[in-house]
Each structure stands twice: as C-alpha cells, then as structure tokens.
Design an enzyme around this catalytic site. Structure first.
Site, PDB file in Angstrom:
ATOM      1  N   ASP A   1      66.851  45.895  31.337  1.00 47.15           N
ATOM      2  CA  ASP A   1      67.049  47.294  31.699  1.00 47.15           C
ATOM      3  C   ASP A   1      65.683  47.978  31.826  1.00 47.15           C
ATOM      4  O   ASP A   1      64.838  47.499  32.571  1.00 47.15           O
ATOM      5  CB  ASP A   1      67.980  47.932  30.648  1.00 47.15           C
ATOM      6  CG  ASP A   1      68.368  49.368  30.941  1.00 47.15           C
ATOM      7  OD1 ASP A   1      69.237  49.583  31.790  1.00 47.15           O
ATOM      8  OD2 ASP A   1      67.802  50.270  30.289  1.00 47.15           O
TER       9      ASP A   1
ATOM     10  N   HIS B   1      76.778  44.932  30.614  1.00 45.17           N
ATOM     11  CA  HIS B   1      75.378  45.291  30.813  1.00 45.17           C
ATOM     12  C   HIS B   1      74.485  44.856  29.656  1.00 45.17           C
ATOM     13  O   HIS B   1      73.368  44.374  29.878  1.00 45.17           O
ATOM     14  CB  HIS B   1      75.258  46.803  31.015  1.00 45.17           C
ATOM     15  CG  HIS B   1      73.845  47.268  31.188  1.00 45.17           C
ATOM     16  ND1 HIS B   1      73.047  46.862  32.237  1.00 45.17           N
ATOM     17  CD2 HIS B   1      73.078  48.099  30.431  1.00 45.17           C
ATOM     18  CE1 HIS B   1      71.851  47.433  32.122  1.00 45.17           C
ATOM     19  NE2 HIS B   1      71.844  48.189  31.037  1.00 45.17           N
TER      20      HIS B   1
END
Length: 285
Positions: A104, A266
C-alpha cells in the site's frame, strides 16, 4: 507477537523509529501501509526469520515513530523523505544493502527507495501498488469512485482530520479477530492519536504533490528500476479491475518484473500470511 524479535526506538537524527527486528541472514525491511503500523507483519516476519534478518519499522509519521514537522509543500512526508529515513535506519542497524517489501503506501516508499538509492536495494517486492504517478495519470471516474479518499485526504479546504478524529473507529473500522488481537490494539492506538492521523494524511497530500512530481520526472527521463521486482496483488482487491495486468504497468518502470495474484483481501499480511511469506521467500531466496 514477533517471538524472538527485538523492539526498540532508534534515533537516526531526523526521525526516531519504533522498529522490531530479528532473525538471521540477508536483511529484509518490510514497510506497512495506511493506516496500519509495523505490527501488520506479525504473522509474516516470523515465517521469514530463519532465512532473513527481518526489519519492521513504523513508517515516519505512522504508529509510534516520530512525526516529521509538516511543511507547506508536504515534502517532509514525501516518499523520497521516508525512503531516505529508511536507508538511515538500515545503516544504523548495520545493513548497507538490503531487500525491501512494501504494501500500500509502504509500496510507494519501497519503489522510491529503489529509485533514489539503487546502491542499497538488492530486490524489491511491491504489494498492492503501482507508482503514484501512474495512479494519477490513469485516474478516471472508476478510480475516483473507488479511491475518492486520496482526494479527500489530499485537499486542505476542508481538512479530513476533523472528520476522522470525530470517530476514528467508525472511519477506519478494524476487526480484532481478522487482524489479530495485539495487532488490532496497536492499530487502535495509532488511529486514536490525532498527531498520527494528521501525519498519515500528510502522506496523501505529499502523494498529490512531490511524490507525483518525482514519479513524473523519472518517467520523463526514461529511468527504470535496476533491481528485480516482484509485484503481488490481492485477488479480492481492485488492482486488476482498475489496471488489468499490473505486471504490464510495472514493465514500464522496471527491467526485471514478475508477479501474480494472492488469494486475499487488501491487507494481505493479515489475510494470507502463509502464501505471502512463501512468495517473498521464493523471490528473495
């Protein structure tokens, strides 16, 4: 968490890091994303510690690492600045050359580190990320609908701090069963600290300014990453929906690219630590 690892504060001069490190073998630094802290790696790092010296810091501004003073151009929270601080941390720990894996927002720090300090990086693993400049140059209505928070965080007319700090739990969520109780508790401490929330948003403000400028400059100059790159994306996230083949995106930025999807949401380090650790071990080994 992190049995056999050492937890300490390390002052590199510009930043004081909270960092956990342990294991033996070639050095590997793991860089978390937003809004996590280094404890997101709690079930990944020990799986690698038999083969690597694993270093897990809180990124500058995140968790319990120090918060750089904000600047008008947001450059204090840029990925270039963060990358410089990570190099200083690794040198403090005795590592001149090392592998880096980032997830990320940490992935943006990781690739910037490889661009700016190629002499330091042996291999690069990117988890759920492409260059910030690519995100923004390709942004369309679909991206804006899915990733609208980039622009909410980035603007200053109505700063997002007030909204988030009014109810951090409602904003960020977080499930202790899915995250692990100790990791979740560390995450809660971070999101309930207004200084941390501000620094995390400054990260995004830097993304729309100096980070994009750095990426655009590299692309215009035709620069490519010299080290091997592994791209992993979460099968239940939207990376492939937005960009098709993420490997194809990275081939414009690196000479040696490989990768595949991992069955995960995620937050892959928490959702599927076994497969993630196995993929990193094979690539880095």
């Amino acid at each position: 968490m992190f049995e056999g690892f050492k937890l300490e504060k390390v002052d590199t001069g510009e930043v004081t890091f909270r960092v956990r490190h342990g294991g033996s073998g070639p050095p590997l630094v793991l860089l978390h994303g937003h809004p996590r802290t280094h404890t997101t790696w709690y079930d990944v790092a020990p799986r690698l510690a038999d083969a690597f010296t694993v270093v897990c810091p809180d990124l500058p501004g995140y968790g319990q690492s120090s918060k750089p003073e904000s600047t008008e151009d947001h450059s204090a929270h840029s990925k270039r600045a963060m990358a410089r601080h990570i190099v200083a941390l690794m040198r403090h720990l005795g590592h001149e050359r090392f592998a880096v894996a980032g997830h990320d927002r940490g992935s943006a720090v990781a690739y910037r580190l490889a661009f700016d300090h190629p002499e330091a990086v042996t291999k690069l693993a990117i988890l759920d990320g492409i260059p910030i400049g690519e995100h923004l140059s390709r942004a369309d209505a679909k991206f804006a609908q899915a990733w609208w928070h980039w622009f909410f965080f980035g603007q200053l007319a109505k700063p997002a701090e007030r909204v988030i700090n009014a109810d951090p739990d409602a904003w960020y969520g977080g499930d202790p069963e899915a995250m692990g109780a100790e990791n979740h508790a560390d995450f809660l401490r971070a999101i309930h600290d207004p200084e941390t929330v501000h620094a995390m948003l400054e990260d995004y403000r830097a993304g729309l300014g100096p980070d994009r400028e750095a990426d655009d400059a590299d692309k215009a100059a035709g620069r490519k990453l010299a080290c091997p790159l592994l791209m992993l994306w979460s099968s239940r996230d939207d990376m492939a929906d937005l960009y098709g083949d993420p490997i194809a995106v990275w081939r414009e930025w690196a000479e040696d690219v490989r990768g595949f999807a991992i069955e995960s949401g995620h937050h892959v380090a928490e959702d599927n630590p076994a497969d993630l650790a196995a993929a990193l071990r094979e690539f880095l080994g």
